[in-house]
Enzyme design. Sequence first.
Site, short mmCIF file in Angstrom:
data_model
loop_
_atom_site.label_atom_id
_atom_site.label_comp_id
_atom_site.label_asym_id
_atom_site.label_seq_id
_atom_site.Cartn_x
_atom_site.Cartn_y
_atom_site.Cartn_z
N LYS A 10 37.54 46.07 173.97
CA LYS A 10 36.37 45.62 172.63
C LYS A 10 37.62 45.22 171.62
CE LYS A 10 33.54 48.14 168.49
NZ LYS A 10 33.65 49.63 168.36
N SER A 28 28.47 48.75 167.69
CA SER A 28 29.70 48.03 167.16
C SER A 28 29.85 46.92 168.55
CB SER A 28 30.29 47.55 165.94
OG SER A 28 31.43 49.09 166.67
N SER A 55 28.94 53.81 168.15
CA SER A 55 29.37 52.71 169.06
C SER A 55 29.97 52.52 170.18
CB SER A 55 30.34 51.64 168.25
OG SER A 55 29.46 51.69 166.55
N1 GLN Z 1 26.50 51.44 163.47
C1 GLN Z 1 27.27 52.60 163.02
C2 GLN Z 1 28.02 51.37 161.85
O1 GLN Z 1 27.50 50.36 161.71
C3 GLN Z 1 27.55 52.76 163.78
C4 GLN Z 1 29.24 52.10 164.09
C5 GLN Z 1 30.50 52.44 164.50
O2 GLN Z 1 29.89 53.47 165.49
N2 GLN Z 1 31.76 51.56 164.70
O3 GLN Z 1 28.71 52.06 160.96
#
Ligand code: GLN
Length: 485
Positions: free
Chosen positions: A78, A153, A177
């Site tokens: 990532k 994400s 994420s």
């Molecule tokens: N969807 C969650 C957010 O928008 C989690 C994102 C993540 O785990 N980085 O914060």
Amino acid sequence: MELHTLTIQQLHQLLKNRQVSSVETTRALLKRIETTENRINAFITVAADQALAAAEAADQRIANGDCQTLTGIPLALKDIFLTEGLRTTCASKMLENFIAPYDATAWARLKSQGAVLLGKLNQDEFAMGSSCESSAFGATRNPWDTERTPGGSSGGSAASIAAQQATATLGTDTGGSIRQPASHCGCVGLKPTYGRVSRYGVIAYASSLDQVGPVTRDVTDAALLLQAIAGHDPKDSTSVEQQVPDYSTSLKNDVKGMKIGLPREYFIDGLDPDVQRAMDNAIAHLKGQGAEFIEVSLPHTNYAVACYYLIATAEASSNLARYEGVRFGHRATETEGLIEMMMRSRAAGFGAEVKRRIMLGTYALSSGYYDAYYLKAQKVRTLIQRDFSEAFKQVDILLTPVAPTPAFKIGEKTADPLQMYLSDIFTIPVNLAGICGISLPAQPSAAGLPIGLQLIGKPFGEETILRAAYSFEQTTDWHRQKAAL
Ligand code: GLN
């Protein structure tokens, strides 16, 4: 042999026995990236030359008799992990040209074993999102249905596995994420306990929640990759000084007598029928192998999303203060004075979702509101943690869905941020409690979309969830199904 479809474990055997080389495997994956990327957009940066050079070095190492688990294995990260000499953007215009001077510890550990880095993967900007649509480099598409998002994400981390562009990848999980995109793309995604893996060199979103973990083709690979990255790091004071167990001992078919909790609040009426069916089917499989199911309650579940969006945004507003065009980030030109330069740099560098979160977080932390919002959320976080410790007095692990629905369509939720936030309801509590969770392929939807099953473990209980996940995987072949691309 289709080298791009192999797991770490399979490839390791072939490399060790000198039946294939890292160079030919790396070439096969680069070729696959070339032929599928126009439909998927999982990568922000492909590092073909560097990857081939690393593969050559790995082959040399193997020829000298040194073939560790990750030696010569082509991986991708990532784009939130710092990689020396290769740009790290965090999917933001802010860091479009940023080249880090050092490696994140998780990557450094893989690199020291001789792993090959194919490139850097797409994500939501600064990891804020659940769909990979907020990237400044365009949305990633789900290989199972390119009209749909891969989740987020770490959408690129999961999509690249499903598109067979990388053998395994790393993601980060602040509120789901790793687990949610793994669920939407038919991969295995593991969020380790907070403190299990070093966060050094991982761009910070919400520091009390962020955690690094593997996204892989199967449970065995998740255990192998976790083994390689876990453990104390003197450079991250939140990484714990606790012995890393041998996770491969968890890879046995053995759930006899295991007590598995079903949290009442996660199996609400109106759960998507496909998701419900996948859960029922998984419960039946595990029961058939001797697991015992018990209904438990996590009474504060309803407050988790609100609590998370106060804490995560508050921490983000503080972490993202460093991007002001002086030390870090995009710098606006032709501005008058320092303040204007900083303001215009931030206005131009950050996307809409990131700005929304910085504003929400700054508000929650501002004097007069701190007690009502931030402090309150911290107290609720403690209640959520207690819910889990109470439940774990009765059971060894918990079984829940990962997401309320299979992958949603691109554009479906972008106009309504609240809808997007609510889709994380089943993953967020695990981060707030700091515990571990794994997502693995369960029975797909009627339309053939992947659906993930979540197993949640006690703090540092990765061995137990891996064992249950491995046992479940033995009874199914959903993890072997491949997206037709
Ligand atoms: N969807 C969650 C957010 O928008 C989690 C994102 C993540 O785990 N980085 O914060």
